[in-house]
Design a protein around this motif. Structure first.
Motif, PDB file in Angstrom:
ATOM      1  N   LEU A 115       4.041 -19.184  54.279  1.00  0.00           N
ATOM      2  CA  LEU A 115       3.346 -20.434  54.594  1.00  0.00           C
ATOM      3  C   LEU A 115       2.122 -20.219  55.483  1.00  0.00           C
ATOM      4  CD1 LEU A 115       6.440 -22.731  55.116  1.00  0.00           C
ATOM      5  CD2 LEU A 115       4.691 -23.021  53.369  1.00  0.00           C
ATOM      6  N   ARG A 116       1.965 -19.004  56.031  1.00  0.00           N
ATOM      7  CA  ARG A 116       0.809 -18.759  56.898  1.00  0.00           C
ATOM      8  C   ARG A 116      -0.504 -18.944  56.147  1.00  0.00           C
ATOM      9  NH1 ARG A 116       1.842 -13.687  54.928  1.00  0.00           N
ATOM     10  NH2 ARG A 116       0.011 -12.362  54.549  1.00  0.00           N
ATOM     11  N   HIS A 117      -0.458 -18.825  54.834  1.00  0.00           N
ATOM     12  CA  HIS A 117      -1.680 -18.980  54.042  1.00  0.00           C
ATOM     13  C   HIS A 117      -2.230 -20.403  54.122  1.00  0.00           C
ATOM     14  CE1 HIS A 117      -1.190 -14.966  52.366  1.00  0.00           C
ATOM     15  NE2 HIS A 117       0.070 -15.260  52.094  1.00  0.00           N
ATOM     16  N   LEU A 118      -1.383 -21.360  54.530  1.00  0.00           N
ATOM     17  CA  LEU A 118      -1.867 -22.731  54.701  1.00  0.00           C
ATOM     18  C   LEU A 118      -2.737 -22.873  55.940  1.00  0.00           C
ATOM     19  CD1 LEU A 118       1.318 -24.826  53.842  1.00  0.00           C
ATOM     20  CD2 LEU A 118      -0.722 -24.515  52.438  1.00  0.00           C
ATOM     21  N   GLU A 119      -2.685 -21.896  56.837  1.00  0.00           N
ATOM     22  CA  GLU A 119      -3.401 -21.983  58.096  1.00  0.00           C
ATOM     23  C   GLU A 119      -4.790 -21.348  58.032  1.00  0.00           C
ATOM     24  OE1 GLU A 119      -1.808 -23.756  60.238  1.00  0.00           O
ATOM     25  OE2 GLU A 119       0.077 -23.758  59.153  1.00  0.00           O
ATOM     26  N   VAL A 120      -5.168 -20.788  56.911  1.00  0.00           N
ATOM     27  CA  VAL A 120      -6.457 -20.100  56.803  1.00  0.00           C
ATOM     28  C   VAL A 120      -7.598 -21.089  56.737  1.00  0.00           C
ATOM     29  CG1 VAL A 120      -5.397 -18.129  55.658  1.00  0.00           C
ATOM     30  CG2 VAL A 120      -6.359 -19.995  54.281  1.00  0.00           C
ATOM     31  N   ASN A 121      -8.791 -20.604  57.032  1.00  0.00           N
ATOM     32  CA  ASN A 121     -10.034 -21.380  56.954  1.00  0.00           C
ATOM     33  C   ASN A 121     -10.058 -22.575  57.896  1.00  0.00           C
ATOM     34  OD1 ASN A 121     -10.908 -19.620  54.904  1.00  0.00           O
ATOM     35  ND2 ASN A 121      -9.912 -20.895  53.329  1.00  0.00           N
ATOM     36  N   ASN A 122      -9.119 -22.597  58.830  1.00  0.00           N
ATOM     37  CA  ASN A 122      -9.104 -23.625  59.870  1.00  0.00           C
ATOM     38  C   ASN A 122      -9.073 -25.051  59.299  1.00  0.00           C
ATOM     39  OD1 ASN A 122      -8.985 -24.262  62.605  1.00  0.00           O
ATOM     40  ND2 ASN A 122     -11.186 -24.682  62.713  1.00  0.00           N
ATOM     41  N   ALA A 123      -8.582 -25.189  58.078  1.00  0.00           N
ATOM     42  CA  ALA A 123      -8.506 -26.518  57.462  1.00  0.00           C
ATOM     43  C   ALA A 123      -7.217 -26.614  56.649  1.00  0.00           C
ATOM     44  CB  ALA A 123      -9.718 -26.767  56.583  1.00  0.00           C
ATOM     45  N   PRO A 124      -6.085 -26.579  57.319  1.00  0.00           N
ATOM     46  CA  PRO A 124      -4.817 -26.572  56.590  1.00  0.00           C
ATOM     47  C   PRO A 124      -4.557 -27.880  55.859  1.00  0.00           C
ATOM     48  CG  PRO A 124      -4.416 -26.897  58.922  1.00  0.00           C
ATOM     49  CD  PRO A 124      -5.886 -26.601  58.778  1.00  0.00           C
ATOM     50  N   ILE A 125      -3.922 -27.792  54.712  1.00  0.00           N
ATOM     51  CA  ILE A 125      -3.488 -28.980  53.991  1.00  0.00           C
ATOM     52  C   ILE A 125      -2.273 -29.543  54.727  1.00  0.00           C
ATOM     53  CG2 ILE A 125      -2.695 -29.863  51.769  1.00  0.00           C
ATOM     54  CD1 ILE A 125      -3.888 -27.311  50.509  1.00  0.00           C
ATOM     55  N   PRO A 126      -2.213 -30.836  54.984  1.00  0.00           N
ATOM     56  CA  PRO A 126      -1.020 -31.405  55.618  1.00  0.00           C
ATOM     57  C   PRO A 126       0.227 -31.077  54.795  1.00  0.00           C
ATOM     58  CG  PRO A 126      -2.777 -33.021  55.573  1.00  0.00           C
ATOM     59  CD  PRO A 126      -3.242 -31.865  54.746  1.00  0.00           C
ATOM     60  N   TYR A 127       1.295 -30.709  55.469  1.00  0.00           N
ATOM     61  CA  TYR A 127       2.502 -30.315  54.749  1.00  0.00           C
ATOM     62  C   TYR A 127       3.749 -30.644  55.553  1.00  0.00           C
ATOM     63  CZ  TYR A 127       2.660 -26.103  57.717  1.00  0.00           C
ATOM     64  OH  TYR A 127       2.716 -25.236  58.775  1.00  0.00           O
TER      65      TYR A 127
END
Length: 537
Positions: A115-127
């Motif tokens: 799930l760390r891939h959701l934290e990239v680019n400083n714009a995570p998708i709400p989850y």
């Protein structure tokens, strides 16, 4: 059609037009459902399927307008060894012991790394990630959830601007997201939610009455011979578990903001559309592929909502799957997992914007004040006609005994702090009662609108040793085998009182040879106290 049962269920492949190979249109958005990942995190060779799911979601965020991700629970597989099964720790869960035999850190870390891939680019998708029955420190036992809190507790989300809050156990969470300029709320509830968890969800919606809500909980829908809402759980119980059916009655039925429910736990796909007593359609979706090859073959669910065409496109997709005769099922071709159904999301949004929603329940905050005005009392003619009040009230109707309950909500038309405004159009009103003390208390009842002062009714019927209900207005009658929470249409009563008729309340009577236990305004769990829900405009 009976309320709470299937209104319509249709899977129409002929209307299925959603194609993930091309960018979606401006009037569409997508929500991703991640089914149970326990078989990915269990084995090192399977974890790439989970990782690739998340990478694919991030890569296709803009293309598919992905606005939210919901993991339906069972993040890991628990127990990890035969010893735990041998001593049946799920029934005991001694804290001094489980730390030594349920050390699943490697599995939790695999999930966290995926799930760390959701934290990239400083714009995570709400989850959202909710706990399944496997995610507690002891399998199928909610006593401890230390590992879940460590890896997916509130501290993980506190700095996110889309995070709304969490319950005291850090097992239920709320998030907000925007889709095409409209706000939405997602509420993720613990496995077989307790009354505290349900109260948390209700409070979120009470604070945000105009926003549509999606609900996720691990075990809810099942599909065997037919699709149905599961009955598993202790119901109702303020310190235990609520079955999915009871969750529907306590939370989904009286709160019209909820338009969709997502779940896993049971292998396969299912869709159920239900119309509530408030005439709101709720779409309920099941997806779980943990027993497919490789722990699930990376299948996930794309829920594409087209606001112009008023449809929901549901598609099974895997960034990992490669077809072969040995790698089945091919869920691309499964008609039960790929379908189109009606979803009038714009209509839902407009309904909430144009209507006012109010809930009356003892001890609950209403318009910045705590509502106090509900009365539940009982009378027994064999006991000097005394009016009594207790946290729960037994109503018995036998040849030698007959009990009645008075249910009244004061101030709904007279107290400026709480009253329904005059000259408004009342669209719908329901009375929600929990009519059960234990699983043996099953029976039927009659609910009547009272037309005189309670004491006058007692006095006029004294010689009969019972109340002549034939002279009262019937609201609901002869519902068999009541066991749990029930919502009753009381629109006509509320309208009459609004027009000036005196509010004497309702009379609840156990029918012949029935026994009922009704929760009163003094019951500990606020979710089981009587409640009136009124929709007006």
């Amino acid at each position: 059609m009976k309320r709470g049962l299937i209104k319509s269920l249709f899977i129409t492949l002929s209307l299925y037009t959603f194609n993930i190979s091309t960018p979606i249109k401006a009037d569409e958005f997508s929500i991703i459902l991640i089914p149970d990942t326990q078989s990915y995190t269990k084995k090192k060779e399977n974890i790439t399927y989970f990782e690739n799911q998340i990478k694919w979601i991030v890569q296709n965020k803009e293309k598919l307008n992905i606005v939210f991700i919901s993991h339906v629970g069972d993040v890991i597989d628990n127990p990890p060894n035969k010893l735990e099964e041998l001593i049946k720790i799920d029934n005991v869960c001694p804290k001094f012991l489980f730390k030594y035999i349920t050390n699943n850190n490697i599995r939790w870390k695999r999930a966290l790394n995926s799930l760390r891939h959701l934290e990239v680019n400083n714009a995570p998708i709400p989850y959202s990630v909710v706990p399944g029955n496997m995610d507690y420190d002891c399998w199928n036992n909610k006593k401890y959830n230390e590992n879940f809190k460590k890896y997916f507790g509130a501290q993980r989300y506190l700095k996110r601007n889309w995070f709304l809050g969490y319950d005291t156990n850090q097992s239920s969470f709320a998030q907000r997201f925007n889709a095409n300029g409209e706000p939405f709320i997602h509420i993720g509830l613990e496995w077989l939610p307790s009354d505290k968890s349900i109260e948390f969800a209700q409070n979120i919606m009470l604070d945000n009455p105009k926003i549509p809500v999606i609900l996720t909980t691990h075990q809810y829908l099942k599909s065997k011979k037919k699709v149905s809402i599961d009955k598993v759980g202790n119901t109702p119980h303020d310190t235990g578990n609520n079955s999915p059916k009871e969750l529907f009655k306590k939370l989904i039925e009286p709160f019209p903001q909820i338009f969709m429910v997502l779940s896993g736990h049971y292998q396969g796909d299912a869709l159920l559309k239900t119309q509530t007593i408030l005439n709101r359609d709720v779409i309920q979706i099941l997806a779980d592929y943990q027993f497919d090859p490789n722990g699930g073959n990376g299948w996930l669910k794309i829920l594409n909502i087209n606001t112009s065409k008023n449809i929901l496109n549901v598609k099974s997709y895997s960034p990992n799957y490669i077809y072969s005769s040995n790698n089945i099922p091919n869920r691309y071709l499964d008609k039960f997992g790929n379908y189109t159904t009606e979803l009038h999301i714009k209509k839902n949004i407009e309904f909430l914007k144009k209507h006012q929603l109010i809930h009356y329940r003892e001890g609950q905050i209403l318009r910045n004040n705590i509502y106090k005005g509900n009365i539940v009392k009982t009378i027994n003619y064999k006991n000097n006609n005394a009016l009594k009040s207790n946290k729960d009230i037994l109503l018995s109707n036998t040849q030698t005994n007959e009990d009645y309950a008075l249910i009244k909500f004061n101030g709904i038309h007279t107290n400026p702090k709480f009253q329904i405004p005059k000259n408004v159009n009342i669209v719908k009103a329901i009375l929600t009662l929990t009519i059960e003390g234990d699983s043996k208390a099953k029976g039927s009842y009659g609910l009547y609108e009272i037309n005189d002062n309670w004491k006058n009714i007692i006095k006029s019927n004294h010689k009969r040793d019972k109340i002549d209900t034939s002279k009262l207005l019937v609201i609901d009658k002869y519902i068999n085998n009541i066991n749990g929470t029930k919502s009753i249409d009381v629109t006509d009563s509320i309208k009459r009182w609004q027009k000036g008729a005196p509010n004497y309340g309702w009379l609840l009577r156990a029918n012949d040879n029935s026994n009922l236990i009704i929760r009163s305004e003094k019951w500990k769990a606020i979710t089981e106290r009587p409640m009136i829900t009124v929709i007006y405009k």
